[in-house]
Scaffold this motif. Structure first.
Motif, short mmCIF file in Angstrom:
data_model
loop_
_atom_site.label_atom_id
_atom_site.label_comp_id
_atom_site.label_asym_id
_atom_site.label_seq_id
_atom_site.Cartn_x
_atom_site.Cartn_y
_atom_site.Cartn_z
N GLU A 27 0.83 -1.19 0.00
CA GLU A 27 0.00 0.00 0.00
C GLU A 27 0.86 1.24 0.00
O GLU A 27 1.87 1.32 0.71
CB GLU A 27 -0.92 0.00 1.23
CG GLU A 27 -1.81 1.23 1.28
CD GLU A 27 -2.69 1.28 2.52
OE1 GLU A 27 -2.50 0.42 3.41
OE2 GLU A 27 -3.56 2.16 2.60
N HIS A 71 -14.07 -4.41 -2.61
CA HIS A 71 -14.19 -2.96 -2.78
C HIS A 71 -14.82 -2.31 -1.54
O HIS A 71 -14.31 -1.30 -1.03
CB HIS A 71 -15.02 -2.66 -4.02
CG HIS A 71 -15.17 -1.21 -4.32
ND1 HIS A 71 -16.40 -0.60 -4.50
CD2 HIS A 71 -14.25 -0.22 -4.46
CE1 HIS A 71 -16.23 0.68 -4.75
NE2 HIS A 71 -14.93 0.94 -4.73
N ASN A 115 -12.83 0.19 1.08
CA ASN A 115 -13.29 1.55 1.31
C ASN A 115 -13.44 1.81 2.80
O ASN A 115 -13.07 2.88 3.31
CB ASN A 115 -14.63 1.79 0.60
CG ASN A 115 -14.46 2.43 -0.76
OD1 ASN A 115 -13.52 3.19 -0.98
ND2 ASN A 115 -15.34 2.11 -1.68
N VAL A 126 -11.24 3.91 -2.46
CA VAL A 126 -10.50 3.10 -3.42
C VAL A 126 -11.32 2.98 -4.70
O VAL A 126 -12.55 3.03 -4.68
CB VAL A 126 -10.14 1.71 -2.87
CG1 VAL A 126 -9.19 1.80 -1.70
CG2 VAL A 126 -11.39 0.92 -2.49
N LYS A 175 -6.05 4.41 -5.48
CA LYS A 175 -6.52 5.29 -4.41
C LYS A 175 -6.79 6.71 -4.91
O LYS A 175 -7.20 7.58 -4.13
CB LYS A 175 -5.50 5.30 -3.26
CG LYS A 175 -5.40 3.93 -2.59
CD LYS A 175 -4.30 3.87 -1.55
CE LYS A 175 -4.70 4.50 -0.25
NZ LYS A 175 -3.65 4.33 0.79
#
Length: 238
Positions: free
Chosen positions: A21, A48, A52, A66, A84
């Motif tokens: 990340e 997803h 988020n 995201v 992002k």
């Protein structure tokens, strides 16, 4: 460097292991059975949705979010990358066909050719089931490469390279060859003793949307695949 300090146990995304990340992308290893994105029927049980929630730390007022770049089938496990920022999403999607994607799968039977390329044109019927067609006007070109890693009397463990990214491409191509993916109830393998679809996205090489550096993310072969391959004596391919 990954922003490891952002990982919070409280908001750790369900069914996902964060592989990497930073401010532009987030890369995860998804379990099988989890949707990549929500549907009208199931809006919350998805990678997803959970990501988020993770980036907002549960704060509905947060501007963090995201963006979906690509998908894996619900029953396929493995590497998913989310953006992002909208700019990162656009870059990744525009260059997606140039990135290298590898999968591992356990399929029925053994191959005469231990390495090869499968090509066809794929389309969908009214029930949204994908199939190969000779009609180039309605089908989209699909190309899949494979190499046999290991064999048993019943199964073959394959390393698969996806040259195009059509819906259900791998599952349809190997079903067409008479070697459906183990656990695939839609495309021809009805072995009820198998617990899951034996298909896993194991390696993804992308160009980072900001640094422009090539990055490769990898996972191992799922333990269940090794369990399937060790049910009987096997012979490895070198």
């Amino acid at each position: 460097m990954a922003d490891n300090h952002l990982v919070s146990k409280k908001h750790q995304p369900k069914g996902l292991e964060i592989l990497y990340e930073d401010r532009d992308i987030i890369v995860v290893d998804k379990i099988n059975g989890l949707l990549s994105m929500g549907t009208d029927r199931d809006k919350h049980n998805s990678a997803h949705f959970y990501l988020n929630n993770y980036v907002t730390k549960g704060n509905p007022r947060s501007k963090e979010r995201v963006y979906i770049v690509h998908r894996l089938d619900r029953d396929t496990s493995g590497i998913l990358v989310f953006a992002k920022t909208e700019k990162a999403k656009m870059f990744l999607q525009e260059n997606w066909s140039d990135f290298k994607k590898k999968y591992v799968a356990v399929v029925s039977g053994n191959f005469n050719d231990k390495e090869g390329i499968i090509e066809s044109y794929l389309t969908e019927n009214k029930m949204f089931k994908v199939y190969s067609t000779k009609n180039k006007a309605i089908g989209k070109f699909a190309k899949t490469g494979y190499r046999v890693i290991k064999e048993t009397e019943k199964y073959s463990l394959l390393e698969i390279e996806l040259f195009t990214g059509r819906k259900n491409q791998i599952r349809v191509h190997f079903a067409d060859m008479g070697h459906p993916v183990i656990g695939d109830k839609v495309y021809g393998n009805t072995d009820k003793s198998v617990k899951r679809l034996a298909l896993h996205s194991c390696s993804l090489t992308i160009t980072h949307p900001y640094t422009q550096k090539e990055m490769t993310f990898e996972t191992g072969i799922p333990q269940y695949f090794n369990t399937l391959m060790n049910l009987k004596g096997n012979k490895s391919q070198k």
